[in-house]
Structures are given as C-alpha cells and as structure tokens.
Enzyme design. Structure first.
Site, PDB file in Angstrom:
ATOM      1  N   GLU A 184       0.851  -1.191   0.000  1.00 53.50           N
ATOM      2  CA  GLU A 184       0.000   0.000   0.000  1.00 53.50           C
ATOM      3  C   GLU A 184       0.892   1.247   0.000  1.00 53.50           C
ATOM      4  OE1 GLU A 184      -3.878   1.672   2.442  1.00 53.50           O
ATOM      5  OE2 GLU A 184      -2.309   0.652   3.576  1.00 53.50           O
ATOM      6  N   LYS A 238     -10.006   0.704  -2.206  1.00 49.94           N
ATOM      7  CA  LYS A 238     -10.096   0.354  -0.783  1.00 49.94           C
ATOM      8  C   LYS A 238     -11.419   0.814  -0.182  1.00 49.94           C
ATOM      9  CE  LYS A 238      -7.451   0.932   3.525  1.00 49.94           C
ATOM     10  NZ  LYS A 238      -6.275   1.610   4.119  1.00 49.94           N
ATOM     11  N   CYS A 298      -4.959  -3.441   3.548  1.00 52.11           N
ATOM     12  CA  CYS A 298      -4.660  -2.973   4.898  1.00 52.11           C
ATOM     13  C   CYS A 298      -5.836  -3.090   5.887  1.00 52.11           C
ATOM     14  CB  CYS A 298      -4.140  -1.534   4.822  1.00 52.11           C
ATOM     15  SG  CYS A 298      -3.193  -0.999   6.275  1.00 52.11           S
TER      16      CYS A 298
END
Length: 265
Positions: free
Chosen positions: A41, A114, A154
């Site tokens: 990321e 995301k 994440c």
C-alpha cells in the site's frame, strides 16, 4: 505450483525514488522465479502530509505510476498487483486508494478501490484516511491461472465479511501500511485468521520501517498457507519474500476439513 512474492518497501515522499525501488525489487522477485508479485500500500508515495498524495493522483489508465507498473509486468512476464496508488476521485482534495492488477502482457485487468478507511487515535498517534480518501464500493477479485485472487487493502483485514463475499479464492492479497502499534498487536493473527477461515493462501506486502514523515510502519510482509502456517516473512526494511502456492495442499486442506461447505450463513 505457482511462485508468488511480496515486495516490502519503506516508501518516501519522492515518487521517482519509489518507482526506482519498485523496479529493483520487482526485478529481484522475478529473478527468484515469482510469477505473481504484489507491491505494498502507498508504494509510490508516503508523503510528509496526507494531502501530498492528492497532488500525485492519476486518472485511470494514464500517468507515470501506472506506466511503471504496466512496464514491469510486461518486462518480467508476471502478474503484478500494484499495491495501491492514488487515483482521481472526482471529489476535491480526495483520492481513491486503488489496487490495479496487470497481466504478464502489461494489460490492466482488475481494479479494487479500498473500501474500509483507517481511523485510529491513541495518545500521540492519530490517523484518519477519510480526510483525503473516498471509500470504494465494489468487491475486487480476478482469475489467475491457478484460481481466483481476492483483493483487499490494509484496514480491510479487520472485516472478515469482505473476504467471505469474494467467494472461494486460492489466494488473497493484502497490500498494507500497518502502523507499528496496531501491527505489533494484530497483523499476524489477522492474516492467519483470514487464511484459516477462507482455507486459502494469503500474501501480504507491507511498508516496513521509519518513514521521512515520522511514521513507523510494521512490515512483516508474509505468505500464509491455508492451514494458517507462516511460510515466509520479512520483518523490517526493503526486500522480497517468496513462496509456492501448492494447489494439491490447498485442495487437501479443503477435503480433510470441508468448513467452506459447512457454512450455514
């Protein structure tokens, strides 16, 4: 068997420097036989402030960051999962935190924005991704030669319902920039849990070290097998971890403990 690799970086505020690092580490992974490589990321930029990435946002399909990823996939003949990069969102002052996937011909074949945005406030540590990021809305996956690959980023790791919604995957990838505080407490246990409950491999590519902006990321890029065993790990600093996806082992786990077939909800 398929060899997969995760690249670990300690990205800087300088996009050009990060592109050069990614080129070197992806080449290293390909040289070790990797057929699929994942970047972490925020690999193109970890700015001095959250707003720095907004200035480097690219429109989908155009820009130096995307050109670099396409060229790397094509040059090395690999599947490249491009961690995340900032894409133009349409909302002023905000970007999408996007994973793009390139096939061995360098063609973009999948995208995931995301969904879950990190927020954390404890003592002197405070993060709020929603200030500069627009959340995605769609689940991401793609079909690789060895099976379905689920895409997550994440903070998504804390939301198991996302992984269930992907369907049965052979591999789940988790590009991340976990903080050292939360990583020390939860990173490995969450990765192993996602591998065990979904009976698949999990490949996590992380940021790992002290950044120019003062942030310390946890690192510990790793490959976890469907039984929850950590097959490879890199604790801190730049580098590459690699390992094999054993399709026979995956099938054996699902046959001996058919938990996915026992689901009721």
């Amino acid at each position: 068997m398929t060899i997969v690799a995760a690249v670990q970086m300690v990205s800087t505020p300088q996009v050009g420097d990060n592109l050069a690092t990614a080129r070197r580490l992806v080449a290293q992974a390909a040289g070790e036989g990797a057929q699929l490589v994942a970047l972490p990321e925020y690999w193109p930029i970890m700015g001095m402030s959250d707003s720095d990435k907004v200035r480097h946002a690219e429109a989908e399909g155009a820009g130096p960051i995307q050109d670099c990823m396409a060229a790397l996939a094509r040059e090395h003949g690999i599947w490249l999962i491009g961690g995340t990069l900032p894409l133009v969102s349409g909302s002023e002052g905000k970007v999408l935190n996007t994973t793009l996937v390139y096939d061995p011909q360098g063609q973009a074949v999948s995208r995931y924005d995301k969904i879950h945005l990190f927020g954390f406030n404890k003592g002197s540590e405070s993060y709020d991704e929603a200030r500069t990021i627009v959340p995605g809305e769609a689940i991401g996956s793609f079909e690789a030669p060895f099976g379905r690959v689920g895409l997550s980023v994440c903070y998504d790791l804390r939301f198991p319902e996302l992984y269930r919604a992907m369907g049965e995957c052979a591999l789940i990838v988790v590009p991340a920039a976990f903080t050292h505080t939360t990583g020390l407490a939860h990173w490995e246990i969450l990765l192993r849990a996602r591998a065990i409950e979904n009976q698949c491999y999990v490949l996590a590519s992380a940021q790992g070290g002290l950044h120019a902006n003062g942030r310390r990321t946890f690192g510990h890029s790793m490959l976890v097998d469907p039984w929850g065993e950590v097959k490879a790990v890199l604790r801190e600093g730049e580098g590459v971890i690699a390992g094999a996806l054993d399709e026979a082992f995956l099938a054996g786990v699902r046959e001996s403990l058919p938990a996915l077939k026992h689901r009721k909800l």
